[in-house]
Design a protein around this motif. Structure first.
Motif, mmCIF file in Angstrom:
data_model
loop_
_atom_site.group_PDB
_atom_site.id
_atom_site.type_symbol
_atom_site.label_atom_id
_atom_site.label_comp_id
_atom_site.label_asym_id
_atom_site.label_seq_id
_atom_site.Cartn_x
_atom_site.Cartn_y
_atom_site.Cartn_z
ATOM 1 N N THR A 91 0.856 -1.180 0.000
ATOM 2 C CA THR A 91 0.000 0.000 0.000
ATOM 3 C C THR A 91 0.896 1.235 0.000
ATOM 4 N N TYR A 92 0.427 2.276 -0.673
ATOM 5 C CA TYR A 92 1.189 3.510 -0.825
ATOM 6 C C TYR A 92 0.400 4.677 -0.219
ATOM 7 N N THR A 93 1.102 5.719 0.149
ATOM 8 C CA THR A 93 0.434 6.981 0.465
ATOM 9 C C THR A 93 -0.031 7.582 -0.846
ATOM 10 N N PRO A 94 -1.241 8.096 -0.949
ATOM 11 C CA PRO A 94 -1.732 8.613 -2.224
ATOM 12 C C PRO A 94 -0.997 9.873 -2.635
ATOM 13 N N GLY A 143 -4.265 19.577 -2.468
ATOM 14 C CA GLY A 143 -4.860 19.157 -1.208
ATOM 15 C C GLY A 143 -5.821 17.992 -1.334
ATOM 16 N N LYS A 144 -5.917 17.356 -2.514
ATOM 17 C CA LYS A 144 -6.826 16.230 -2.705
ATOM 18 C C LYS A 144 -6.041 15.030 -3.248
ATOM 19 N N PRO A 145 -6.393 13.839 -2.798
ATOM 20 C CA PRO A 145 -5.722 12.657 -3.342
ATOM 21 C C PRO A 145 -6.201 12.376 -4.762
ATOM 22 N N VAL A 146 -5.277 12.011 -5.610
ATOM 23 C CA VAL A 146 -5.585 11.707 -7.010
ATOM 24 C C VAL A 146 -4.906 10.391 -7.380
#
Length: 244
Positions: free
Chosen positions: A220-223, A228-231
């Motif tokens: 698992t990875y950090t997004p 300021g939004k995960p993509v």
């Protein structure tokens, strides 16, 4: 008297001798004639060769002239096939971008209802920063990692301080001395999930590619964050396997 008798006998003897000589000569002449005739009949004759000449046959008479008003037939010519001209295709660029139908509100509500237990709207407890109830939310299509985006980092056992910081070399590849670089492209979604792992350099050993794919799909990875939004992002990364 005795003289007369002696003369008569002498004459008779002369006549007898002449008669015998004459008969002998005639017989000799006849024998020679017969022998010559026989030799001439038996002896092969040499015939002189006779030269025979053959004259070539006379040429055939010319064909009769055509009647008046007759036109000679000309061979019919096959018409050449004509290829129809196809006008070049022109691509007309649409002036308006076609609109893509968005998901119906019912499907959006179902996605919002589906979440991981313990997820908090807008929080990170069991969810994703800026996500919706532990789900991915409307992350949109993945984009190639570029400027303005933070790079995803592996977490847990796959992190730098974890027990599996990089894909392990398969035992079979280690025994056979298989090494090389595996260039892969994968997608990190807004919830840190990895999928769509594809090999970019087809010359890489398949056994090493499978090791990289299994390692990525188990991590698992950090997004990636943008504004300021995960993509969701696409990452192209090389993995190097050296001889151990």
């Amino acid at each position: 008297m005795f003289d007369n008798i002696t003369a008569v006998s002498t004459r008779r003897r002369g006549r007898g001798t002449s008669m015998a000589v004459s008969i002998f000569l005639h017989a000799l002449i006849v024998g020679l004639a017969v022998a010559f005739t026989y030799i001439r009949a038996v002896m092969p004759r040499s015939e002189e060769p006779v030269a025979v000449t053959f004259r070539p046959p006379p040429p055939p008479p010319p064909p009769p002239p055509p009647p008046a008003g007759h036109k000679p037939k000309t061979p019919r010519q096959t018409p050449k096939p004509t290829v129809p001209k196809v006008p070049p295709r022109t691509i007309i660029q649409p002036k308006e971008v076609p609109k893509v139908d968005e998901k119906p509100p019912e499907a959006a509500e179902e996605e919002e209802d589906e979440g991981v237990e313990g997820g908090v709207e807008g929080g990170v407890v069991g969810g994703v920063v800026g996500g919706a109830l532990g789900g991915r939310g409307d992350e949109g299509p993945p984009q190639l990692l570029g400027s303005g985006m933070s790079r995803p980092v592996p977490t847990g056992d796959c992190g730098p301080s974890g027990s599996r910081p990089k894909p392990p070399t398969p035992e079979q590849a280690r025994q056979m001395g298989v090494t090389g670089t595996v260039l892969v492209e994968y997608v990190v979604h807004s919830d840190g999930h990895i999928d769509s792992v594809n090999l970019k350099n087809v010359s890489a050993p398949q056994i090493l590619f499978q090791a990289v794919k299994q390692w990525l799909e188990s991590c698992t990875y950090t997004p990636s964050m943008m504004g300021g939004k995960p993509v969701a992002v696409k990452i192209i990364q090389p993995f190097i396997f050296r001889q151990q």
